[in-house]
Scaffold this active site. Structure first.
Site, mmCIF file in Angstrom:
data_model
loop_
_atom_site.group_PDB
_atom_site.id
_atom_site.type_symbol
_atom_site.label_atom_id
_atom_site.label_comp_id
_atom_site.label_asym_id
_atom_site.label_seq_id
_atom_site.Cartn_x
_atom_site.Cartn_y
_atom_site.Cartn_z
ATOM 1 N N ARG A 221 51.493 24.134 10.875
ATOM 2 C CA ARG A 221 51.818 22.773 10.472
ATOM 3 C C ARG A 221 53.032 22.289 11.262
ATOM 4 O O ARG A 221 53.945 23.056 11.556
ATOM 5 C CB ARG A 221 52.148 22.717 8.974
ATOM 6 C CG ARG A 221 50.931 22.848 8.060
ATOM 7 C CD ARG A 221 50.008 21.625 8.118
ATOM 8 N NE ARG A 221 48.864 21.717 7.231
ATOM 9 C CZ ARG A 221 47.636 22.136 7.574
ATOM 10 N NH1 ARG A 221 47.388 22.506 8.813
ATOM 11 N NH2 ARG A 221 46.665 22.163 6.682
ATOM 12 N N HIS A 269 45.428 18.839 16.924
ATOM 13 C CA HIS A 269 45.078 19.528 15.669
ATOM 14 C C HIS A 269 43.598 19.936 15.703
ATOM 15 O O HIS A 269 42.792 19.494 14.871
ATOM 16 C CB HIS A 269 45.371 18.646 14.454
ATOM 17 C CG HIS A 269 45.440 19.432 13.171
ATOM 18 N ND1 HIS A 269 46.344 19.173 12.172
ATOM 19 C CD2 HIS A 269 44.708 20.481 12.718
ATOM 20 C CE1 HIS A 269 46.162 20.013 11.179
ATOM 21 N NE2 HIS A 269 45.169 20.832 11.487
HETATM 22 P P1 NDP Z 1 46.553 32.558 4.238
HETATM 23 O O1 NDP Z 1 47.045 31.987 2.959
HETATM 24 O O2 NDP Z 1 45.316 33.377 4.254
HETATM 25 O O3 NDP Z 1 47.705 33.464 4.882
HETATM 26 C C1 NDP Z 1 49.049 33.094 4.877
HETATM 27 C C2 NDP Z 1 49.899 34.238 5.433
HETATM 28 O O4 NDP Z 1 51.259 33.807 5.501
HETATM 29 C C3 NDP Z 1 49.885 35.477 4.513
HETATM 30 O O5 NDP Z 1 49.901 36.645 5.305
HETATM 31 C C4 NDP Z 1 51.212 35.340 3.751
HETATM 32 O O6 NDP Z 1 51.779 36.567 3.332
HETATM 33 C C5 NDP Z 1 52.096 34.722 4.819
HETATM 34 N N1 NDP Z 1 53.252 34.033 4.222
HETATM 35 C C6 NDP Z 1 53.237 33.005 3.335
HETATM 36 N N2 NDP Z 1 54.496 32.663 3.014
HETATM 37 C C7 NDP Z 1 55.309 33.510 3.690
HETATM 38 C C8 NDP Z 1 56.710 33.664 3.757
HETATM 39 N N3 NDP Z 1 57.552 32.886 3.056
HETATM 40 N N4 NDP Z 1 57.200 34.636 4.546
HETATM 41 C C9 NDP Z 1 56.390 35.450 5.257
HETATM 42 N N5 NDP Z 1 55.025 35.351 5.229
HETATM 43 C C10 NDP Z 1 54.513 34.374 4.459
HETATM 44 O O7 NDP Z 1 46.415 31.331 5.265
HETATM 45 P P2 NDP Z 1 45.433 31.178 6.505
HETATM 46 O O8 NDP Z 1 45.621 32.339 7.404
HETATM 47 O O9 NDP Z 1 44.057 30.857 6.077
HETATM 48 O O10 NDP Z 1 46.016 29.832 7.162
HETATM 49 C C11 NDP Z 1 47.367 29.725 7.563
HETATM 50 C C12 NDP Z 1 47.699 28.275 7.859
HETATM 51 O O11 NDP Z 1 47.094 27.853 9.065
HETATM 52 C C13 NDP Z 1 47.219 27.258 6.840
HETATM 53 O O12 NDP Z 1 48.068 27.217 5.707
HETATM 54 C C14 NDP Z 1 47.233 25.966 7.628
HETATM 55 O O13 NDP Z 1 48.480 25.334 7.496
HETATM 56 C C15 NDP Z 1 47.049 26.421 9.056
HETATM 57 N N6 NDP Z 1 45.768 25.989 9.620
HETATM 58 C C16 NDP Z 1 45.769 25.239 10.764
HETATM 59 C C17 NDP Z 1 44.590 24.847 11.334
HETATM 60 C C18 NDP Z 1 44.572 24.083 12.589
HETATM 61 O O14 NDP Z 1 43.498 23.618 13.015
HETATM 62 N N7 NDP Z 1 45.672 23.924 13.266
HETATM 63 C C19 NDP Z 1 43.295 25.181 10.719
HETATM 64 C C20 NDP Z 1 43.407 25.992 9.554
HETATM 65 C C21 NDP Z 1 44.608 26.360 9.017
HETATM 66 P P3 NDP Z 1 51.022 37.494 2.245
HETATM 67 O O15 NDP Z 1 49.832 38.061 3.002
HETATM 68 O O16 NDP Z 1 52.015 38.521 1.918
HETATM 69 O O17 NDP Z 1 50.620 36.583 1.129
HETATM 70 C C1 OXD Z 2 43.347 23.322 7.717
HETATM 71 C C2 OXD Z 2 43.538 22.493 8.887
HETATM 72 O O1 OXD Z 2 44.296 23.550 6.984
HETATM 73 O O2 OXD Z 2 42.549 21.955 9.425
HETATM 74 O O3 OXD Z 2 42.224 23.798 7.527
HETATM 75 O O4 OXD Z 2 44.660 22.338 9.361
#
Ligand code: NDP
Ligand code: OXD
Length: 306
Positions: A221, A269
């Site tokens: 993000r 994006h």
């Molecule tokens: P998940 O919820 O599956 O994974 C999030 C990861 O981040 C987990 O490993 C979590 O740790 C870790 N995390 C969360 N908070 C913290 C913190 N404070 N400190 C350290 N680690 C942290 O999310 P996804 O992998 O599915 O997606 C990640 C992000 O990617 C989405 O939230 C979205 O914003 C972005 N995204 C962007 C897209 C794009 O097209 N650009 C498309 C899709 C998503 P733990 O495993 O310990 O819970």
């Molecule tokens: C998502 C994205 O969060 O598209 O899936 O960014």
């Protein structure tokens, strides 16, 4: 059972048709203000007015992985928020990040510029051991990205909230290990959810801890990044470059310095797009599972914000 679709900036008709085909017993409608409340909702950036009209909602299905925008709204009591659980996104994210890392590591931008000038020139091969990649977030997307980078034999580090063990990936966890994670990384890939804890986490102090010649890939993000800190670190030579797919304001406003900065690559994006068919199949499957009274994966914990 009633399902209401309320997704800003999304062509509704194919979604409605797909949901109706997948769940023929359900009444599937596009939201109109004042319509009868739904049991389930399929949403992307819905207006607060929609949520305020849904007192009996059992679950809100977000047609993306990131729920940060939804978490800022007043949600119907009793409604679970469900994020897309991969649904074809992780392979796209792995492609995008591997492409960005390899493009930087192999200096393909430099070759392209040379070729445009008719130059046939070689660059000295670089050692991948000198390009350790740190992946912030080892969730659905981050884990897939870390594994894909290992296929190309980059040293890979990962950082998450809770401790993880991934083959061939050096894992760090929590705030106490964040500095060590950064210091071990040269290329930094951000795949964290946007939460109050992670907003602004890519800033002058954290990005300065990367190994010399640091490179940033932000695919999570825009609000994770402090824009002016990145520009300052690129201009001072502390960072070598950045690939950015997400921005504080999207579309990236005309005139924003990221558009023209010579060390920044911008994409709109698009690193991991929501795939309609896969998403409908996943959502319909989960609605059917919930209707049978069974548990589903991908439920967001409102306390964590992801
Ligand atoms: P998940 O919820 O599956 O994974 C999030 C990861 O981040 C987990 O490993 C979590 O740790 C870790 N995390 C969360 N908070 C913290 C913190 N404070 N400190 C350290 N680690 C942290 O999310 P996804 O992998 O599915 O997606 C990640 C992000 O990617 C989405 O939230 C979205 O914003 C972005 N995204 C962007 C897209 C794009 O097209 N650009 C498309 C899709 C998503 P733990 O495993 O310990 O819970
Ligand atoms: C998502 C994205 O969060 O598209 O899936 O960014």
């Amino acid at each position: 059972m009633k399902i209401t679709f309320c997704c800003t900036d999304t062509k509704a008709e194919p979604w409605l048709a797909g949901l109706r085909a997948a769940l023929p017993e359900a009444l599937v409608e596009l939201w109109q203000p004042g319509a009868a409340p739904a049991d389930y909702a399929v949403v992307w950036a819905p207006p607060q007015a929609f949520l305020d009209e849904q007192p009996q909602l059992k679950a809100l299905f977000n047609i993306g992985a990131g729920v940060d925008a939804l978490m800022l709204l007043r949600l119907p009591p009793g409604a679970q928020v469900v994020r897309l659980d991969d649904a074809g996104m992780s392979v796209q994210m792995a492609e995008y990040v591997c492409h960005a890392v390899i493009r930087h590591f192999r200096e393909f931008d430099g070759y392209e510029a040379d070729v445009k000038q008719g130059k046939w020139s070689y660059r000295k091969p670089r050692a991948r051991a000198d390009f350790p990649v740190g992946v912030m977030g080892l969730g659905v997307l981050g884990e897939r990205v870390a594994r894909a980078l290992r296929v190309f034999e980059f040293p890979v580090m990962g950082w998450s909230r809770s401790p993880k063990a991934l083959d061939d990936v050096r894992c760090f966890a929590g705030p106490a290990q964040f500095d060590d994670f950064l210091a071990a990384s040269r290329v930094l890939v951000n795949l964290l959810p946007l939460t109050p804890e992670t907003e602004g986490i890519l800033n002058r102090a954290t990005l300065s801890r990367l190994k010399p010649g640091g490179y940033l890939i932000n695919v999570a993000r825009g609000a994770h990044l402090v824009d002016e800190d990145l520009i300052a670190l690129l201009d001072s030579g502390q960072l070598a470059g950045a690939t950015l797919d997400v921005f504080r304001t999207e579309p990236l406003p005309a005139g924003h310095p990221f558009w023209t900065h010579p060390k920044i690559t911008v994409t709109p994006h698009t690193s991991a797009r929501t795939l309609r068919e896969e998403s409908i199949a996943q959502i319909a499957g989960k609605i059917a599972t919930l209707e049978r009274g069974e548990p589903i994966a991908g439920i967001v914990d409102p306390a964590r914000g992801y």
